[in-house]
Design an enzyme around this catalytic site. Structure first.
Site, PDB file in Angstrom:
ATOM      1  N   ARG A  87      -5.118  -2.123   8.937  1.00  0.00           N
ATOM      2  CA  ARG A  87      -5.145  -3.584   8.701  1.00  0.00           C
ATOM      3  C   ARG A  87      -5.461  -4.115  10.227  1.00  0.00           C
ATOM      4  NH1 ARG A  87      -0.670  -6.153   4.807  1.00  0.00           N
ATOM      5  NH2 ARG A  87      -1.695  -4.647   3.169  1.00  0.00           N
ATOM      6  N   GLU A 134     -10.242  -1.333  11.198  1.00  0.00           N
ATOM      7  CA  GLU A 134     -10.846  -2.061  10.232  1.00  0.00           C
ATOM      8  C   GLU A 134     -10.661  -3.461  10.481  1.00  0.00           C
ATOM      9  OE1 GLU A 134      -8.785  -1.428   6.389  1.00  0.00           O
ATOM     10  OE2 GLU A 134      -7.033  -1.705   7.200  1.00  0.00           O
ATOM     11  N   ARG A 138       0.749  -4.938  -5.317  1.00  0.00           N
ATOM     12  CA  ARG A 138       0.796  -6.209  -4.758  1.00  0.00           C
ATOM     13  C   ARG A 138       1.134  -7.080  -5.759  1.00  0.00           C
ATOM     14  NH1 ARG A 138      -0.461  -4.186   0.260  1.00  0.00           N
ATOM     15  NH2 ARG A 138      -2.367  -2.914   0.297  1.00  0.00           N
ATOM     16  N   ASP A 193       5.569  -4.694   6.040  1.00  0.00           N
ATOM     17  CA  ASP A 193       6.116  -6.118   6.305  1.00  0.00           C
ATOM     18  C   ASP A 193       6.258  -6.950   5.209  1.00  0.00           C
ATOM     19  OD1 ASP A 193       3.627  -6.519   6.587  1.00  0.00           O
ATOM     20  OD2 ASP A 193       3.726  -7.914   8.358  1.00  0.00           O
ATOM     21  N   GLY A 194       5.149  -7.145   4.319  1.00  0.00           N
ATOM     22  CA  GLY A 194       5.327  -7.937   3.185  1.00  0.00           C
ATOM     23  C   GLY A 194       6.562  -7.424   2.270  1.00  0.00           C
ATOM     24  N   ASP A 219      -0.022   2.229   8.270  1.00  0.00           N
ATOM     25  CA  ASP A 219      -0.550   1.241   9.513  1.00  0.00           C
ATOM     26  C   ASP A 219       0.067   1.275  10.652  1.00  0.00           C
ATOM     27  OD1 ASP A 219      -2.627   0.417   7.570  1.00  0.00           O
ATOM     28  OD2 ASP A 219      -1.300  -1.341   7.013  1.00  0.00           O
ATOM     29  N   GLY A 222       0.885  -1.275  -0.027  1.00  0.00           N
ATOM     30  CA  GLY A 222      -0.049   0.055   0.100  1.00  0.00           C
ATOM     31  C   GLY A 222       0.829   1.192  -0.066  1.00  0.00           C
ATOM     32  N   THR A 244       4.134   2.758   5.337  1.00  0.00           N
ATOM     33  CA  THR A 244       2.950   2.190   5.353  1.00  0.00           C
ATOM     34  C   THR A 244       2.164   3.155   6.259  1.00  0.00           C
ATOM     35  OG1 THR A 244       1.588   0.438   6.216  1.00  0.00           O
ATOM     36  CG2 THR A 244       3.809   0.570   7.210  1.00  0.00           C
ATOM     37  N   ASP A 272       2.294  -0.450  11.591  1.00  0.00           N
ATOM     38  CA  ASP A 272       2.473  -2.072  12.000  1.00  0.00           C
ATOM     39  C   ASP A 272       3.758  -2.664  11.974  1.00  0.00           C
ATOM     40  OD1 ASP A 272       2.422  -1.975   9.223  1.00  0.00           O
ATOM     41  OD2 ASP A 272       0.841  -3.706   9.303  1.00  0.00           O
TER      42      ASP A 272
HETATM   43  P1  ADP Z   1       3.105  -4.509   2.774  1.00  0.00           P
HETATM   44  O1  ADP Z   1       4.430  -4.321   1.973  1.00  0.00           O
HETATM   45  O2  ADP Z   1       2.426  -3.015   2.960  1.00  0.00           O
HETATM   46  O3  ADP Z   1       2.826  -5.120   4.023  1.00  0.00           O
HETATM   47  P2  ADP Z   1       2.039  -6.788   1.343  1.00  0.00           P
HETATM   48  O4  ADP Z   1       1.915  -7.423   2.345  1.00  0.00           O
HETATM   49  O5  ADP Z   1       0.822  -6.778   0.034  1.00  0.00           O
HETATM   50  O6  ADP Z   1       2.074  -5.086   1.688  1.00  0.00           O
HETATM   51  O7  ADP Z   1       3.483  -6.879   0.454  1.00  0.00           O
HETATM   52  C1  ADP Z   1       3.982  -6.149  -0.410  1.00  0.00           C
HETATM   53  C2  ADP Z   1       4.535  -6.856  -1.684  1.00  0.00           C
HETATM   54  O8  ADP Z   1       5.683  -7.688  -0.941  1.00  0.00           O
HETATM   55  C3  ADP Z   1       3.695  -8.402  -2.072  1.00  0.00           C
HETATM   56  O9  ADP Z   1       2.765  -8.114  -2.968  1.00  0.00           O
HETATM   57  C4  ADP Z   1       4.811  -9.398  -2.379  1.00  0.00           C
HETATM   58  O10 ADP Z   1       5.280  -8.734  -3.865  1.00  0.00           O
HETATM   59  C5  ADP Z   1       6.015  -8.913  -1.631  1.00  0.00           C
HETATM   60  N1  ADP Z   1       5.896  -9.886  -0.360  1.00  0.00           N
HETATM   61  C6  ADP Z   1       4.990 -10.153   0.622  1.00  0.00           C
HETATM   62  N2  ADP Z   1       5.361 -11.125   1.207  1.00  0.00           N
HETATM   63  C7  ADP Z   1       6.397 -11.987   0.545  1.00  0.00           C
HETATM   64  C8  ADP Z   1       7.186 -12.884   0.774  1.00  0.00           C
HETATM   65  N3  ADP Z   1       6.832 -13.795   2.067  1.00  0.00           N
HETATM   66  N4  ADP Z   1       8.141 -13.274   0.241  1.00  0.00           N
HETATM   67  C9  ADP Z   1       8.453 -12.591  -0.781  1.00  0.00           C
HETATM   68  N5  ADP Z   1       7.805 -11.385  -1.167  1.00  0.00           N
HETATM   69  C10 ADP Z   1       6.822 -11.065  -0.239  1.00  0.00           C
HETATM   70  O1  F6P Z   2      -1.463  -1.365   4.392  1.00  0.00           O
HETATM   71  C1  F6P Z   2      -2.264  -0.076   3.998  1.00  0.00           C
HETATM   72  C2  F6P Z   2      -3.711  -0.514   3.863  1.00  0.00           C
HETATM   73  O2  F6P Z   2      -4.374   0.964   3.461  1.00  0.00           O
HETATM   74  C3  F6P Z   2      -4.298  -0.948   4.788  1.00  0.00           C
HETATM   75  O3  F6P Z   2      -4.596   0.108   5.739  1.00  0.00           O
HETATM   76  C4  F6P Z   2      -5.456  -1.514   4.303  1.00  0.00           C
HETATM   77  O4  F6P Z   2      -6.007  -2.442   5.115  1.00  0.00           O
HETATM   78  C5  F6P Z   2      -5.126  -1.982   3.019  1.00  0.00           C
HETATM   79  O5  F6P Z   2      -3.583  -1.409   2.616  1.00  0.00           O
HETATM   80  C6  F6P Z   2      -6.124  -1.807   1.671  1.00  0.00           C
HETATM   81  O6  F6P Z   2      -5.346  -2.266   0.714  1.00  0.00           O
HETATM   82  P1  F6P Z   2      -5.956  -2.080  -1.007  1.00  0.00           P
HETATM   83  O7  F6P Z   2      -5.850  -0.467  -1.293  1.00  0.00           O
HETATM   84  O8  F6P Z   2      -5.181  -2.873  -1.614  1.00  0.00           O
HETATM   85  O9  F6P Z   2      -7.373  -2.371  -0.687  1.00  0.00           O
END
Ligand code: ADP
Ligand code: F6P
Length: 322
Positions: free
Chosen positions: A172, A223, A73, A104-105, A128, A12, A126, A130
């Protein structure tokens, strides 16, 4: 040979990401690196959407929300074959270092690139808040201010009409946006993952607030708790007989000009990241703790789910009820 550093944003988007990009590029150039921008997160490494940062107007983006280099994503990145291909693509371009900005993703993806021999530093981008080992993530402050501005407006009309509002905010599974916006707006009732309340409990609390003479009540909810906001609102109205409305603030929380705090935080973190790359460091995540910019192993940061704000949630609800 000049060392090449690439930058990407993923997950995000958050206000302040552009400030981070801008300062990463400027700091990298000042230390003699050749900075590159990867577009659309990890998918851009695979599709080779990569360009020299000097061909991009990196200087003019810092004051804008969102991310000028796009974010996606890209769940395929969890696949090891895709990670191998990504590392191969970067190495073929002579890119030895990667800065990732996200949640964290994104950190998990960055760690996988570190395991593939790329020098990786992660920045917390982010709304969040978090991420562990940082008091603030880039974008949290701006999102918080967006919520506060919205709730302040709701309060005006809620007071005039003696109404109750249920406001659902993002985060989140993290309660920080809900908790701190509730503190800042004087929201009377707070529902988070660590403080779940039934419609019956909430209704009782709402009635007590009105009995005490409050002209309106605002209930703040994180949420991913209420199965259905509309049904929850209808139930509160049914139980209290007070006109109750619901508002899911939604994606405006992710947009807007970044606050001064977020711009400066992003700039400081970016400068630290380039310093670390210059020292040959990898596998680290940048944070701010007690006002000090510092770095920890990415593995340490992604493996913990703290409950750092729980006590405050309980305290706030108790204070509001007295
Ligand atoms: P955020 O970084 O905000 O937590 P996401 O959880 O959607 O958002 O993760 C962002 C991107 O990071 C994912 O779409 C993917 O490309 C990558 N990613 C997430 N988890 C993993 C993982 N376990 N291993 C490798 N890449 C990951
Ligand atoms: O991680 C940021 C965030 O805005 C969260 O607060 C929310 O749950 C999520 O992303 C929404 O994601 P998307 O825009 O992909 O629906």
């Amino acid at each position: 040979m000049t060392k090449k550093i690439a930058i990407l944003t993923s997950g995000g988007d958050s206000p302040g990401m552009n400030s981070a990009i801008s300062f990463l590029v400027k700091s990298a150039l000042s230390l003699g690196f050749e900075p590159y921008l990867i577009f659309d997160g990890y998918s851009g490494i695979i599709s080779k959407k990569i360009m020299p940062a000097t061909k991009f107007p990196y200087n003019g983006i810092a004051s804008f929300g969102g991310t000028a280099i796009g974010s996606t994503r890209f769940p395929e990145f969890k696949n090891e074959e895709i990670q191998l291909l990504a590392a191969k693509n970067l190495k073929e371009l002579g890119i030895s270092s990667l800065i990732v900005i996200g949640g964290d993703g994104t950190y998990n993806g960055g760690y996988k690139m570190h395991l593939q021999g790329i020098n990786v530093i992660a920045l917390p981008g982010t709304i969040d808040n978090d991420i562990e080992f940082t008091d603030y993530t880039i974008g949290f402050d701006t999102a918080l201010n967006t919520i506060i501005e919205t709730v302040d407006k709701l309060r005006d009309t809620a007071n005039s009409h003696r109404r109750c509002f249920v406001v659902e905010v993002m985060g989140r599974y993290c309660q920080d946006l809900a908790l701190y916006s509730a503190m800042a707006t004087g929201s009377e009732i707070l529902i988070t993952h660590t403080n779940i309340l039934t419609p019956e409990q909430v209704s009782q609390m709402v009635l007590e607030q009105f009995k005490k003479g409050k002209p309106s009540v605002i209930i703040t909810v994180t949420e991913n708790i209420l199965p259905n906001l509309k049904e929850f609102v209808a139930r509160i109205e049914e139980l209290t007989k007070i006109t109750t409305k619901g508002l899911e603030i939604g994606h405006p929380q992710r947009g807007g000009r970044p606050s001064a705090f977020d711009r400066i935080l992003a700039a400081k973190m970016a400068m630290k990241a380039i310093e670390l790359i210059n020292q040959g460091k990898s596998g680290l995540a940048i944070g701010i703790l007690d006002g000090k910019i510092q770095a920890r192993d990415i593995t340490e940061v992604v493996s913990i789910q703290s409950k750092k704000t729980n006590e405050l949630v309980i305290k706030l609800n108790t204070i509001n009820q007295n």
